[in-house]
Structures are given as structure tokens and as C-alpha cells.
Design a protein around this motif. Structure first.
Motif, PDB file in Angstrom:
ATOM      1  N   ILE A  27       0.882  -1.159   0.000  1.00  0.00           N
ATOM      2  CA  ILE A  27       0.000   0.000   0.000  1.00  0.00           C
ATOM      3  C   ILE A  27       0.922   1.212   0.000  1.00  0.00           C
ATOM      4  O   ILE A  27       1.616   1.474   0.994  1.00  0.00           O
ATOM      5  N   ALA A  28       0.958   1.926  -1.119  1.00  0.00           N
ATOM      6  CA  ALA A  28       1.947   2.984  -1.291  1.00  0.00           C
ATOM      7  C   ALA A  28       1.283   4.309  -1.633  1.00  0.00           C
ATOM      8  O   ALA A  28       0.066   4.402  -1.789  1.00  0.00           O
ATOM      9  N   LYS A  35      -2.457   5.769   3.735  1.00  0.00           N
ATOM     10  CA  LYS A  35      -1.986   4.380   3.694  1.00  0.00           C
ATOM     11  C   LYS A  35      -2.229   3.652   5.016  1.00  0.00           C
ATOM     12  O   LYS A  35      -2.740   2.526   5.037  1.00  0.00           O
ATOM     13  N   THR A  36      -1.875   4.299   6.113  1.00  0.00           N
ATOM     14  CA  THR A  36      -2.093   3.689   7.427  1.00  0.00           C
ATOM     15  C   THR A  36      -3.577   3.460   7.680  1.00  0.00           C
ATOM     16  O   THR A  36      -3.978   2.414   8.210  1.00  0.00           O
ATOM     17  N   GLY A  94       2.259  -1.352   4.285  1.00  0.00           N
ATOM     18  CA  GLY A  94       2.151   0.061   3.955  1.00  0.00           C
ATOM     19  C   GLY A  94       3.524   0.705   3.969  1.00  0.00           C
ATOM     20  O   GLY A  94       4.289   0.534   4.927  1.00  0.00           O
ATOM     21  N   GLY A  97       5.783   7.435   3.365  1.00  0.00           N
ATOM     22  CA  GLY A  97       5.532   8.347   2.256  1.00  0.00           C
ATOM     23  C   GLY A  97       6.617   9.370   1.991  1.00  0.00           C
ATOM     24  O   GLY A  97       6.728   9.880   0.886  1.00  0.00           O
ATOM     25  N   LEU A 118      -2.198   4.911  -3.425  1.00  0.00           N
ATOM     26  CA  LEU A 118      -3.243   5.844  -3.021  1.00  0.00           C
ATOM     27  C   LEU A 118      -2.894   7.241  -3.505  1.00  0.00           C
ATOM     28  O   LEU A 118      -1.729   7.655  -3.446  1.00  0.00           O
TER      29      LEU A 118
END
Length: 204
Positions: A27-28, A35-36, A94, A97, A118
Motif C-alpha cells: 500500500i503505497a 496508507k495507514t 504500507g 511516504g 493511493l
């Protein structure tokens, strides 16, 4: 000592424990994109988080424009798990960022089958780095547009054009806070992976 949740049915006829196959998905996305939140919405276990408070040390380092109210940041990874059935377990990783934690991405991406990138329409340009990362490594991904309250609304076609995505890359709107919406993103990614694998098999 045996676990209280030990299930004898999980043994094969020779008494060997049955191990489910595992699938790794990333999940990037950019800083503060959700993401979290998405990992937390999906995980069947209490997710592992490596969040720290944002302090004045971040000033001039992390771009808080558009997310000024954000008070924490992921400094390593988020981790969650989803049991699909007795034979398949999905692990969610995840990514951090901020640019200064990008050295972790190569290790997190090792063995992953695909990724969800995302995007936030308030800061759509922050998605380019993650998209470029996966395109260069030929790792299949889906773009999930996290619809924040008060954020500009665009169609998926408009987002696709703005991000200059391959026509085959799925784009969908979502709410990372909502479990059903997040699950639909994950299911769409899995369908995308199956479709790619099927087409690759047909052409060989």
C-alpha cells in the motif's frame, strides 16, 4: 506449548501442520495520503504501525501542504493481515511516504505481487514517485483515489490523464476509512493481477 487456538483439522493425514500460501501486497503513495488508514480498515488483526509524532524537526523536510492537520507519520511500515480462506493469507505492507524513508521501499517490495497507489486529488503530483517506482520495476499496481472531505472531485478518466497512466492500469475512487470501500480496492487489484497473469499465459 500448544496454542489455545490450535486446530487439529489443520494437520494433514501425516500429522504435518497445514501452511496456507501467502500473498504480499504493498500500500503505497505520498505523504499523508491514507496508507495507514487503509491498512487499518482492512486488517483482521491489530495492525503493526511505526508512526511517530511530527515535530518541528520535520519543518522544511516534510511537505505538509494540504495536510497541515496531520500529527503523525509512518517512519518504517504498516503491516496488516487478511485471511482469504484456509489456503490463502494476504499480507499488507504500507510504505512510508516521505522521500527520506525511500531506502526502505526496495526491501518492502521484495516478493510483492502487486501494489495499491493511493492518491489525493489535493496533491496529485505526490503520486508520481510511487507510480514511477512500480512502473520501472514492472510491478502491477492500481491507483486508488482517496476521496478526502472537501477535496476536489475528479473522474477516474481525469485522474488517469493527469497521472499519464497506462490504459490497462485500474483507477478507482475510494474512502480509505471505510472497510467495504477499501476491500473493493483490494479485490480490484487482485482481479487486475489475475487478468494480467491470464493474458500472459495466453500469449506464451
Amino acid at each position: 506449548m500448544e496454542s489455545e487456538k490450535f486446530d487439529p483439522a489443520r494437520l494433514d493425514p501425516n500429522g504435518v501442520p497445514h501452511l496456507a500460501a501467502s500473498v504480499k501486497v504493498l500500500i503505497a503513495g505520498g505523504f499523508g495520503v491514507g496508507k495507514t488508514t487503509l491498512v487499518s480498515a482492512l486488517s483482521e488483526i491489530t495492525p503493526l504501525r511505526t508512526e511517530e509524532m511530527i515535530t518541528e524537526v520535520s519543518a522544511g523536510v516534510d511537505d505538509l501542504s494540504g495536510v497541515e492537520s496531520k500529527t503523525t507519520t509512518t517512519v518504517a511500515l504498516d503491516f496488516g493481515r487478511i485471511t482469504i480462506d484456509s489456503d490463502l493469507v494476504l499480507y499488507l505492507f504500507g510504505t512510508p511516504g516521505q522521500d527520506r524513508f525511500w531506502f526502505l521501499w526496495d526491501e518492502l517490495a521484495r516478493g510483492a505481487l502487486g501494489a495499491v497507489v493511493l492518491a489525493d486529488t489535493r496533491r496529485l503530483g505526490n503520486s508520481f514517485a510511487a507510480i514511477d517506482y512500480f512502473e520501472r520495476r514492472k510491478l502491477p499496481f492500481l491507483v486508488g483515489v482517496n476521496c478526502f472531505d472537501g477535496a476536489p472531485h475528479y473522474t477516474t478518466d481525469e485522474v488517469r490523464d493527469a497521472l499519464d497512466l497506462d490504459p490497462e492500469t485500474p483507477v478507482m475512487l475510494c474512502d480509505a476509512r471505510d472497510r467495504v470501500s477499501s476491500k473493493n480496492v483490494l479485490l480490484s487489484l487482485i482481479e487486475h493481477l489475475i487478468d494480467r497473469a491470464t493474458r500472459a499465459h495466453v500469449t506464451t
